[in-house]
Design an enzyme around this catalytic site. Structure first.
Site, PDB file in Angstrom:
ATOM      1  CD1 TRP A 290      62.574  64.156 -63.573  1.00 49.39           C
ATOM      2  CD2 TRP A 290      62.041  62.539 -62.135  1.00 49.39           C
ATOM      3  NE1 TRP A 290      61.219  63.951 -63.667  1.00 49.39           N
ATOM      4  CE2 TRP A 290      60.866  62.972 -62.792  1.00 49.39           C
ATOM      5  CE3 TRP A 290      61.951  61.523 -61.194  1.00 49.39           C
ATOM      6  CZ2 TRP A 290      59.615  62.419 -62.519  1.00 49.39           C
ATOM      7  CZ3 TRP A 290      60.708  60.971 -60.930  1.00 49.39           C
ATOM      8  CH2 TRP A 290      59.556  61.417 -61.586  1.00 49.39           C
TER       9      TRP A 290
ATOM     10  CE1 TYR B 248      64.139  63.570 -66.479  1.00 52.45           C
ATOM     11  CE2 TYR B 248      66.362  63.322 -65.609  1.00 52.45           C
ATOM     12  CZ  TYR B 248      65.163  62.764 -66.027  1.00 52.45           C
ATOM     13  OH  TYR B 248      65.000  61.400 -66.001  1.00 52.45           O
TER      14      TYR B 248
ATOM     15  CB  SER C  36      63.959  55.366 -70.294  1.00 57.16           C
ATOM     16  OG  SER C  36      63.296  55.630 -69.080  1.00 57.16           O
TER      17      SER C  36
ATOM     18  CB  SER D 264      60.998  55.929 -58.504  1.00 59.27           C
ATOM     19  OG  SER D 264      60.150  56.327 -57.451  1.00 59.27           O
TER      20      SER D 264
ATOM     21  CE  LYS E 155      59.733  62.131 -47.624  1.00 57.17           C
ATOM     22  NZ  LYS E 155      60.799  63.062 -48.086  1.00 57.17           N
TER      23      LYS E 155
ATOM     24  N   GLY F  48      68.351  60.469 -55.955  1.00 55.72           N
ATOM     25  CA  GLY F  48      68.490  61.914 -56.050  1.00 55.72           C
ATOM     26  C   GLY F  48      68.687  62.490 -54.667  1.00 55.72           C
TER      27      GLY F  48
ATOM     28  CD  GLN G 235      67.469  64.598 -49.152  1.00 53.68           C
ATOM     29  OE1 GLN G 235      67.798  64.858 -50.319  1.00 53.68           O
ATOM     30  NE2 GLN G 235      66.247  64.804 -48.705  1.00 53.68           N
TER      31      GLN G 235
ATOM     32  CD  GLU H 157      71.174  56.763 -43.312  1.00 50.70           C
ATOM     33  OE1 GLU H 157      70.914  55.551 -43.464  1.00 50.70           O
ATOM     34  OE2 GLU H 157      71.948  57.179 -42.426  1.00 50.70           O
TER      35      GLU H 157
END
Length: 338
Positions: free
Chosen positions: A21, A54, A154, A208, A218, A287, A293, A296
């Site tokens: 996205w 997108y 969606s 999300s 963070k 994403g 990334q 994890e």
């Protein structure tokens, strides 16, 4: 990697699904985006979600290039239709779910993705200005022509999903998925959308799961925003994340760290594993702006969070969780965007 059926359909998807996205075609360079897709494949991810809107079509183009040379039958590719795509000025029929827009959009998506079909074609929002019967007939024609195998929606309400499912049954097409926002902090689908979907055999592909990155831990209250983070992205990321940036929320998220440590999980893995505990969730969308990334994210696959840890999470987050099911309806555009 673990795999789940999409709702009660026969289609199996990787429970960690790669979504592009806010990254491909906009936030990261194409070579990095391609490296992220290839790392996802290396880690066992076979399902990829995008949308025509997108980066105004660029995300589909980048994904199509990145997947070139892969065995198509071993992949599950999802895309969406609703928002306007293409050069300005946009035309009056360049948005929504009219037959004209849907039929033209699927051809554009297939061209950019360099594929003859998508596994899942989703209505990106509900269209108040087009009869649902018209939309579903267009989807039926796309399925029956072989351009899509399954249909999804969606950010639709439970009532909208139920109405669409009834038409899908009549038209003999498989409406199998819902793609809502869902995370520890955003649980608005639990009271109405999930029970309806369970009844109808529809699975959730949630976006999300890390609440725009807030659940990574963070962002620390009272501390400067990390450089290069979504909260500093003035191209759109900062606006999407602002609902989760209250100090009270950020402080509660910090209190999740001991729970993650007790489970041997990173904060991102805990957040993704949490949404996968919901049996109606078929996949969690993740994403990446860097290939590492994903390392994890995939650690959440196959994780079972014990009941006592789930209770601790609820206690820690308390009142910072958003649950109001009425917020689902707010995702439905109240006017044409062009």
């Amino acid at each position: 990697m673990e795999f789940r059926h999409l709702g009660r359909s026969g289609l199996q998807v990787s429970e960690i699904t790669y979504g592009n996205w806010l990254t491909h075609g906009s936030q990261v360079e194409n070579d990095i985006a391609t490296a992220c897709v290839h790392r996802a494949l290396d880690l066992g991810i076979t399902s990829f979600d995008t949308a025509d809107v997108y980066a105004n079509g660029k995300a589909e183009t980048v994904l199509g290039e990145a997947l070139k040379g892969q065995r198509r039958e071993s992949l599950e590719i999802f895309t969406k239709v609703y928002w306007p795509v293409g050069p300005d000025p946009k035309g009056k029929n360049d948005t929504g779910l009219s037959r004209k827009h849907v039929m033209e959009s699927i051809d554009g998506s297939l061209r950019r993705l360099q594929t003859d079909y998508v596994d899942l074609y989703q209505a990106h929002r509900y269209d108040l200005f087009t009869p649902l019967e018209e939309t579903m007939q267009a989807f039926a024609d796309i399925v029956h022509s072989g351009k899509a195998h399954y249909i999804g929606v969606s950010e639709w309400t439970a009532e909208q999903i139920r109405d669409a499912h009834a038409l899908a049954v009549d038209l003999k097409i498989p409406l199998v998925s819902s793609q809502p926002q869902y995370s520890m902090l955003w649980r608005i689908i639990e009271d109405e959308v999930v029970p309806t979907s369970e009844e109808l055999g529809i699975g959730q592909i949630v976006w999300s799961p890390m609440a725009q990155g807030v659940l990574s831990g963070k962002y620390v209250p009272g501390q400067p925003l990390p450089e290069g983070s979504r909260a500093t992205d003035q191209a759109g990321g900062s606006k999407m994340i602002e609902r989760f940036m209250a100090d009270e929320t950020l402080a509660a998220v910090q209190d999740l760290k001991p729970i993650a440590e007790d489970l041997g999980l990173s904060m991102p893995a805990l957040a993704i594993a949490w949404v996968l505990q919901n049996p109606n969730v078929s996949a969690a969308l993740v994403g990446a702006s860097r290939p590492e990334q994903l390392e994890e994210s995939v650690k959440a696959a196959g994780v079972t969070i014990p009941d006592d840890a789930l209770a601790r999470i609820d206690e820690v987050l308390g009142d910072v969780v958003t649950r109001d099911p009425a917020l689902v309806e707010r995702s439905t555009p109240q006017q044409r965007v062009v």
